[in-house]
Design a protein around this motif. Structure first.
Motif, short mmCIF file in Angstrom:
data_model
loop_
_atom_site.label_atom_id
_atom_site.label_comp_id
_atom_site.label_asym_id
_atom_site.label_seq_id
_atom_site.Cartn_x
_atom_site.Cartn_y
_atom_site.Cartn_z
N THR A 1 -58.67 62.88 24.30
CA THR A 1 -57.98 61.79 25.26
C THR A 1 -58.53 60.44 24.59
OG1 THR A 1 -57.71 63.29 26.89
CG2 THR A 1 -57.51 60.77 27.52
N ALA A 2 -57.86 59.33 24.56
CA ALA A 2 -58.41 57.86 24.17
C ALA A 2 -57.75 56.97 25.30
CB ALA A 2 -58.01 57.64 22.60
N MET A 3 -58.81 56.04 25.68
CA MET A 3 -58.42 55.30 26.90
C MET A 3 -57.77 53.98 26.26
SD MET A 3 -61.47 55.68 29.21
CE MET A 3 -61.32 54.47 30.42
N THR A 4 -56.90 54.14 25.08
CA THR A 4 -56.36 53.10 24.41
C THR A 4 -55.81 52.06 25.37
OG1 THR A 4 -55.92 54.65 22.86
CG2 THR A 4 -55.16 52.57 22.32
N GLY A 5 -54.45 52.49 26.09
CA GLY A 5 -53.85 51.48 26.61
C GLY A 5 -54.80 51.00 27.76
N GLU A 6 -55.55 51.70 28.56
CA GLU A 6 -56.24 51.12 29.62
C GLU A 6 -57.31 50.04 29.00
OE1 GLU A 6 -59.30 52.44 33.08
OE2 GLU A 6 -58.30 54.09 31.91
#
Length: 295
Positions: free
Chosen positions: A161-166
């Protein structure tokens, strides 16, 4: 027209999609709204389900996503990865016996790289069961928390998982860059420039550099949003270490699909688009078939 048989709900943090499925497995209608789990208290979920039945019929409900989280209706235990769709179907949590069930999420309890997901597992395993992706594949599901998942023999064997959008949302609302991130974000020269920056590494310093460049007149402020988006999405993709030509099955729609397709192509991958809604519906339908829930 087929008679409605059950409701399949993709119930996320901020949004909810209710799908009315017919006895023949075809989609009859979809209702999308902003009644995600954060908009409700735990004791409001039964009334929401009752309202949906009043509108669509007295149907069995199968829900997936954050509705089964600690912030949702009932906290449903995760199943360990690797996992199959049949295992998910066999471990439904019946909140209302025989009436309303929640699909469990999936977890990787590795102290060095722990992971959890809720909702994406239905899309991933549904996609392979429906033949939308091959049994051995790498999938990307962009979003607030982007997921990269691996399938082997039709089994979900791992994910990251990557918190890219957040991160982009936080930068837009609460950072020194906030006044510069209102411009358009779409594929093009500015987004490509951000992707190139991501390939060079050192993203934290480069983020501040975007503000400095705008202050010094070295950058058009209207370009910063696309550049920063490219930097974040490019970093997300770069972390995957794609091999030249590696197939990536992209479960996304709209602009986000275009942005990730651009980034994956720039990193050397080969994009195969997959409808996220079609994947979710395929997963929910097969869960119901496994449970023999057809009316």
């Amino acid at each position: 027209m087929s008679k409605p048989a059950f409701l399949g709900i993709d119930w996320g943090t901020t949004n909810r999609r209710v799908h009315v499925l017919g006895a023949d497995g075809f989609l009859l209608t979809t209702q999308a709204d902003d009644k995600g789990v954060l908009s409700l208290t735990r004791d409001q979920f039964p009334a929401e389900i009752a309202a949906l039945r009043a509108r669509f019929g007295d149907l069995t409900v199968i829900a997936a996503g954050m509705v089964g989280s600690a912030r949702g209706w009932v906290e449903v235990p995760y199943l360990p990865c690797p996992v199959t769709l049949g295992e998910l179907a066999g471990r439904l949590c019946w909140v209302e016996p025989g009436r309303t069930a929640i699909v469990p999420g999936v977890a990787i309890a590795d102290p060095l790289r722990p992971e959890v997901m809720r909702g994406e597992e239905v899309q991933i395993l549904g996609a392979v069961q429906a033949g939308l992706v091959p049994p051995d594949a790498l999938l990307c599901q962009p979003g607030t928390h982007s997921k990269w998942a691996t399938l082997s023999g039709g089994t979900l064997t791992g994910f990251r998982t990557a918190m890219t959008g957040e991160l982009f949302a936080l930068l837009r609302r609460h950072s020194l860059l906030s006044g510069l991130l209102d411009g358009p974000v779409e594929p093009g020269p500015d987004f490509d420039a951000g992707l190139a920056l991501a390939m060079q590494g050192a993203p934290l310093g480069r983020l501040f550099g975007e503000r400095a460049a705008a202050l010094l007149g070295l950058r058009d402020p209207a370009s910063v949003a696309a550049r920063v988006s490219g930097l974040l999405i490019g970093g997300d993709v770069a972390e995957q270490g794609l091999a030249p030509g590696q197939p990536v099955h992209l479960l996304a729609d709209g602009m986000l699909a275009r942005l990730y397709a651009t980034a994956i192509g720039a990193a050397g991958g080969t994009v195969h688009p997959v409808s996220s809604q079609a994947a979710f519906l395929a997963g929910i339908i097969r869960i119901c078939l496994h449970q023999n829930l057809w009316s």
